[in-house]
Motif scaffolding. Structure first.
Motif, PDB file in Angstrom:
ATOM      1  N   ILE A   1     -33.264  39.291 -26.779  1.00 54.64           N
ATOM      2  CA  ILE A   1     -34.174  40.264 -26.168  1.00 54.64           C
ATOM      3  C   ILE A   1     -34.251  41.478 -27.080  1.00 54.64           C
ATOM      4  CG2 ILE A   1     -34.532  41.816 -24.202  1.00 54.64           C
ATOM      5  CD1 ILE A   1     -33.057  39.735 -22.483  1.00 54.64           C
ATOM      6  N   GLU A   2     -35.447  41.909 -27.387  1.00 53.52           N
ATOM      7  CA  GLU A   2     -35.680  43.098 -28.211  1.00 53.52           C
ATOM      8  C   GLU A   2     -36.166  44.205 -27.288  1.00 53.52           C
ATOM      9  OE1 GLU A   2     -35.355  43.380 -31.594  1.00 53.52           O
ATOM     10  OE2 GLU A   2     -34.713  41.309 -31.883  1.00 53.52           O
ATOM     11  N   PRO A   3     -35.272  45.072 -26.800  1.00 54.53           N
ATOM     12  CA  PRO A   3     -35.697  46.093 -25.834  1.00 54.53           C
ATOM     13  C   PRO A   3     -36.551  47.187 -26.471  1.00 54.53           C
ATOM     14  CG  PRO A   3     -33.371  46.364 -26.364  1.00 54.53           C
ATOM     15  CD  PRO A   3     -33.845  45.134 -27.073  1.00 54.53           C
ATOM     16  N   PRO A   4     -37.716  47.474 -25.877  1.00 54.41           N
ATOM     17  CA  PRO A   4     -38.539  48.573 -26.375  1.00 54.41           C
ATOM     18  C   PRO A   4     -37.916  49.918 -26.003  1.00 54.41           C
ATOM     19  CG  PRO A   4     -39.666  47.401 -24.596  1.00 54.41           C
ATOM     20  CD  PRO A   4     -38.346  46.747 -24.805  1.00 54.41           C
ATOM     21  N   VAL A   5     -38.219  50.925 -26.783  1.00 49.11           N
ATOM     22  CA  VAL A   5     -37.685  52.256 -26.541  1.00 49.11           C
ATOM     23  C   VAL A   5     -38.365  52.900 -25.331  1.00 49.11           C
ATOM     24  CG1 VAL A   5     -37.375  54.554 -27.523  1.00 49.11           C
ATOM     25  CG2 VAL A   5     -37.112  52.541 -28.972  1.00 49.11           C
ATOM     26  N   SER A   6     -39.643  52.686 -25.197  1.00 50.06           N
ATOM     27  CA  SER A   6     -40.441  53.315 -24.148  1.00 50.06           C
ATOM     28  C   SER A   6     -40.211  52.654 -22.783  1.00 50.06           C
ATOM     29  CB  SER A   6     -41.924  53.209 -24.523  1.00 50.06           C
ATOM     30  OG  SER A   6     -42.755  53.341 -23.409  1.00 50.06           O
ATOM     31  N   GLY A   7     -39.983  53.492 -21.763  1.00 53.06           N
ATOM     32  CA  GLY A   7     -39.842  52.992 -20.403  1.00 53.06           C
ATOM     33  C   GLY A   7     -41.106  52.319 -19.913  1.00 53.06           C
ATOM     34  N   GLU A   8     -42.254  52.861 -20.315  1.00 55.33           N
ATOM     35  CA  GLU A   8     -43.528  52.270 -19.905  1.00 55.33           C
ATOM     36  C   GLU A   8     -43.709  50.880 -20.519  1.00 55.33           C
ATOM     37  OE1 GLU A   8     -48.246  53.300 -20.233  1.00 55.33           O
ATOM     38  OE2 GLU A   8     -46.860  54.952 -19.854  1.00 55.33           O
ATOM     39  N   LEU A   9     -43.296  50.725 -21.771  1.00 55.28           N
ATOM     40  CA  LEU A   9     -43.406  49.419 -22.422  1.00 55.28           C
ATOM     41  C   LEU A   9     -42.437  48.420 -21.785  1.00 55.28           C
ATOM     42  CD1 LEU A   9     -44.848  47.746 -24.497  1.00 55.28           C
ATOM     43  CD2 LEU A   9     -43.273  48.596 -26.230  1.00 55.28           C
ATOM     44  N   ARG A  10     -41.273  48.882 -21.343  1.00 55.04           N
ATOM     45  CA  ARG A  10     -40.346  48.003 -20.627  1.00 55.04           C
ATOM     46  C   ARG A  10     -40.998  47.476 -19.353  1.00 55.04           C
ATOM     47  NH1 ARG A  10     -35.074  51.870 -21.018  1.00 55.04           N
ATOM     48  NH2 ARG A  10     -34.848  51.678 -23.269  1.00 55.04           N
ATOM     49  N   LEU A  11     -41.665  48.368 -18.622  1.00 54.92           N
ATOM     50  CA  LEU A  11     -42.353  47.938 -17.398  1.00 54.92           C
ATOM     51  C   LEU A  11     -43.495  46.974 -17.719  1.00 54.92           C
ATOM     52  CD1 LEU A  11     -42.434  51.251 -15.324  1.00 54.92           C
ATOM     53  CD2 LEU A  11     -41.098  49.183 -14.842  1.00 54.92           C
ATOM     54  N   GLU A  12     -44.195  47.223 -18.824  1.00 60.53           N
ATOM     55  CA  GLU A  12     -45.272  46.317 -19.216  1.00 60.53           C
ATOM     56  C   GLU A  12     -44.720  44.931 -19.528  1.00 60.53           C
ATOM     57  OE1 GLU A  12     -48.698  45.752 -22.648  1.00 60.53           O
ATOM     58  OE2 GLU A  12     -47.761  47.715 -22.427  1.00 60.53           O
ATOM     59  N   ARG A  13     -43.570  44.877 -20.195  1.00 64.23           N
ATOM     60  CA  ARG A  13     -42.941  43.589 -20.509  1.00 64.23           C
ATOM     61  C   ARG A  13     -42.560  42.853 -19.220  1.00 64.23           C
ATOM     62  NH1 ARG A  13     -42.633  42.424 -26.265  1.00 64.23           N
ATOM     63  NH2 ARG A  13     -43.355  44.373 -27.143  1.00 64.23           N
ATOM     64  N   LEU A  14     -42.004  43.582 -18.256  1.00 63.50           N
ATOM     65  CA  LEU A  14     -41.673  42.958 -16.969  1.00 63.50           C
ATOM     66  C   LEU A  14     -42.932  42.479 -16.247  1.00 63.50           C
ATOM     67  CD1 LEU A  14     -38.801  45.126 -15.452  1.00 63.50           C
ATOM     68  CD2 LEU A  14     -38.683  42.760 -16.224  1.00 63.50           C
ATOM     69  N   TYR A  15     -43.985  43.291 -16.304  1.00 68.47           N
ATOM     70  CA  TYR A  15     -45.261  42.914 -15.685  1.00 68.47           C
ATOM     71  C   TYR A  15     -45.767  41.596 -16.275  1.00 68.47           C
ATOM     72  CZ  TYR A  15     -50.214  43.080 -14.496  1.00 68.47           C
ATOM     73  OH  TYR A  15     -51.478  42.768 -14.053  1.00 68.47           O
ATOM     74  N   ASP A  16     -45.707  41.474 -17.599  1.00 67.18           N
ATOM     75  CA  ASP A  16     -46.131  40.238 -18.254  1.00 67.18           C
ATOM     76  C   ASP A  16     -45.334  39.050 -17.729  1.00 67.18           C
ATOM     77  OD1 ASP A  16     -47.916  41.694 -19.811  1.00 67.18           O
ATOM     78  OD2 ASP A  16     -46.658  41.640 -21.614  1.00 67.18           O
ATOM     79  N   LEU A  17     -44.031  39.248 -17.566  1.00 67.62           N
ATOM     80  CA  LEU A  17     -43.187  38.162 -17.070  1.00 67.62           C
ATOM     81  C   LEU A  17     -43.525  37.796 -15.632  1.00 67.62           C
ATOM     82  CD1 LEU A  17     -39.784  39.148 -18.661  1.00 67.62           C
ATOM     83  CD2 LEU A  17     -41.342  37.340 -19.371  1.00 67.62           C
TER      84      LEU A  17
END
Length: 140
Positions: A66-82
């Motif tokens: 897993i390559e965690p993004p720095v941005s909290g918003e991008l983390r949420l976007e990654r979860l949304y995609d999943l």
């Protein structure tokens, strides 16, 4: 190698890891359905995943970190995609929940925050949200 080349490679690596996580979740019930496959193909295109890497990711023997993004918003976007991949078959099973929680923690969410985000997301994606939340989402 220029800074731009280095950054571009890092971004691709992150996208590839994200795509691999989506593929793992899609296959967690033992098969990838047609709607899940359509979404994976669309995400592969969106994330610019090469055909070679696509084939390697789809091989069940391969594992990607897993390559965690720095941005909290991008983390949420990654979860949304999943969540889009998971709910492609309109159902979330126990194994998908376990993988989703593991992925959320890997993205950098605390266990408590991961549970909270996942619980709210499941309610939204399954259509089981209270009217007040529905109204709030429509207004904002």
């Amino acid at each position: 190698m220029s800074f731009k080349d280095l950054y571009g490679h890092s971004e691709y690596k992150s996208n590839l890891a994200h795509f691999a996580a989506m593929a793992t979740l899609a296959a967690s019930d033992g098969q990838i359905g047609p709607e899940e496959q359509r979404l994976l193909d669309a995400f592969a295109h969106k994330l610019n995943i090469s055909e070679k890497d696509y084939g390697e990711v789809m091989d069940p023997a391969n594992k990607y970190p897993i390559e965690p993004p720095v941005s909290g918003e991008l983390r949420l976007e990654r979860l949304y995609d999943l969540f889009k991949i998971i709910f492609a078959d309109h159902y979330i099973d126990h194994e998908e929940m376990i993988l989703l929680k593991r992925y959320a923690i890997g993205l950098g969410f605390s266990e408590e925050k991961a549970n909270d985000v996942i619980e709210k997301s499941v309610a939204i994606f399954s259509g089981k949200i209270p009217y007040e939340d529905y109204l709030y989402l429509l207004k904002h």
